[in-house]
Design a protein around this motif. Structure first.
Motif, short mmCIF file in Angstrom:
data_model
loop_
_atom_site.label_atom_id
_atom_site.label_comp_id
_atom_site.label_asym_id
_atom_site.label_seq_id
_atom_site.Cartn_x
_atom_site.Cartn_y
_atom_site.Cartn_z
N LYS A 1 0.83 -1.21 0.00
CA LYS A 1 0.00 0.00 0.00
C LYS A 1 0.87 1.27 0.00
O LYS A 1 0.52 2.27 -0.63
CB LYS A 1 -0.94 -0.01 1.21
N PRO B 1 -5.65 6.57 -7.68
CA PRO B 1 -6.80 6.59 -8.61
C PRO B 1 -6.42 6.31 -10.06
O PRO B 1 -7.29 5.97 -10.86
CB PRO B 1 -7.35 8.01 -8.46
N SER C 1 1.38 3.76 -5.12
CA SER C 1 1.29 5.01 -5.89
C SER C 1 2.37 5.10 -6.96
O SER C 1 2.26 5.89 -7.89
CB SER C 1 1.39 6.22 -4.96
N GLN D 1 -7.88 8.68 -15.14
CA GLN D 1 -8.32 7.71 -14.15
C GLN D 1 -7.95 6.29 -14.58
O GLN D 1 -7.97 5.95 -15.76
CB GLN D 1 -9.84 7.77 -13.97
N GLU E 1 -8.22 3.79 -4.08
CA GLU E 1 -8.36 4.94 -3.18
C GLU E 1 -7.01 5.58 -2.92
O GLU E 1 -6.92 6.79 -2.70
CB GLU E 1 -9.00 4.48 -1.85
N ILE E 2 -5.96 4.78 -2.92
CA ILE E 2 -4.60 5.30 -2.73
C ILE E 2 -4.05 5.86 -4.04
O ILE E 2 -3.42 6.91 -4.07
CB ILE E 2 -3.68 4.17 -2.21
N GLN F 1 -10.71 -1.66 -5.32
CA GLN F 1 -11.32 -0.53 -4.62
C GLN F 1 -10.38 0.05 -3.56
O GLN F 1 -10.24 1.27 -3.43
CB GLN F 1 -12.65 -0.95 -3.97
N THR F 2 -9.73 -0.84 -2.82
CA THR F 2 -8.82 -0.39 -1.76
C THR F 2 -7.60 0.32 -2.33
O THR F 2 -7.23 1.42 -1.88
CB THR F 2 -8.36 -1.59 -0.91
#
Length: 372
Positions: A83, A116, A87, A192, A113-114, A109-110
């Protein structure tokens, strides 16, 4: 020259064949691929013989150009590390059964969120929805459910066991690459990322293309030994005097005429295009009998100089050492590591660019040789 996908960064959680073959394409095309593996449950591809240069040849090929990172996904520290790093990545590829990545806390989904912009591709046998989604399966099951096996083979012997994994590779791997790169292009406009659901069965059913269009819109349902694909005409494989085979695809009039001349079979020109079942049987029998009068090398030599859609059925080792293989660069020698002069021969990436270069940096790494 730079590689076509230079700058893309991929986190690969897949094992065995479908996902790793997809990310092999991405790596060969220049993406940076980090392959996350379990430190305690090795990818079975690492264990498959034969071996060369200290490891399984399949692993060395499928994981070419990829960095191997060993992480226990049941360890919360590993999940937290991913996590923290997500990015930095453009693409995630995973091949677990539906729901596994969600239970690990690494679902789309998890992670979206970090990050996009993340493009997340899941490859499974039957997709993320529907009554089959949790079922186990293999290539033979996927092509059976797709309808492909049902109109392949012979009436007497049934569907043939294939020499390659059709649904795994043509269904899962290559469609995953198409989906991922399409999402990369779309992201340039939207900014996105998105989620990609690849079902190997969904994808391989589209390989019925011509047969399915005839069945759906034309109500012309395929049968085993249909007109063109499986021996209903003389389009088929024919045994030679010494037990080898030649492939005959001389369907068009000019090729049929050339074949008839080469084989000295006037019946082929007289009845080769007939729709009468007895005529077809007579033509096919005539070709079969003629092919059995000479050995493989005779027919191979004869047809090598003729443009009539007749080619020898080669063994794999013959194909990889053929004139065509050399002319088109089917095999490439890949360094054992980035600093090694020793190489291992492997299949090359078949995509050829006028400017962009392909990446052949090193064969598959040892488990955990790199860090995330």
């Amino acid at each position: 020259m730079t590689s076509a996908l230079n700058g893309l960064k991929v986190l690969d959680f897949s094992t065995l064949l479908p996902g790793p073959f997809a990310t092999l394409y991405l790596a060969d095309l220049g993406a940076e691929v980090i392959h996350v593996e379990s430190p305690t449950r090795p990818d079975l591809v690492r264990l498959l013989p034969p071996y060369a240069n200290g490891q399984a040849t399949s692993h060395s090929y499928l994981n070419r150009n990829k960095q191997s990172v060993a992480l226990d996904l049941k360890n919360p520290e590993s999940i937290e590390l991913i996590k923290q790093k997500i990015s930095e990545y453009d693409i995630v590829v995973e091949q677990f059964r539906p729901g596994v990545m969600q239970r690990l806390g690494l679902d789309y989904q998890t992670l979206a969120e970090i990050n996009p912009r993340l493009i997340y591709c899941s490859i499974t046998g039957y997709g993320q929805s529907g009554s089959y989604k949790d079922k186990a399966g293999h290539d033979i099951n996927y092509i059976s459910l797709s309808g492909i096996a049902g109109h392949s083979g012979r009436k007497q012997s049934g569907p043939p066991p294939m020499g390659i994994q059709i649904a795994d590779v043509a269904g899962g791997s290559l469609h995953a690459v198409i989906g991922i790169l399409s999402a990369v292009i779309e992201r340039q406009v939207s900014g996105q990322g998105q989620y990609i659901d690849i079902s190997m069965t969904d994808c391989v059913v589209t390989m019925n293309n011509m047969a399915a269009s005839a069945s759906l819109a034309g109500e012309q349902h395929q049968q085993v030994e249909n007109e063109h694909l499986n021996g209903g005409t003389f389009y088929d494989y024919y045994e030679t005097q010494d037990g080898r085979y030649m492939s005959v695809g001389s369907l068009e009039p000019q090729f049929m005429a050339g074949l008839a001349t080469a084989l000295e079979l006037p019946v082929l020109m007289a009845k080769g295009a007939s729709f009468d079942a007895d005529d077809r049987k007579e033509v096919k029998q005539a070709i079969a009998e003629k092919m059995k009068t000479q050995p493989f090398v005779y027919w191979q030599s004869l047809f090598s100089g003729l443009d009539v859609c007749v080619e020898p059925v080669l063994k794999l080792e013959e194909a990889l050492d053929s004139q065509l293989a050399k002319e088109r660069g089917w095999v490439v020698n890949v360094p054992l590591n980035e600093n090694s002069e020793q190489t291992e021969p492997q299949l090359a990436c078949p995509i050829k660019f006028s400017r962009s270069r392909l990446n052949y940096s090193f064969i598959g790494q040892k488990l955990g040789e790199s860090e995330l």
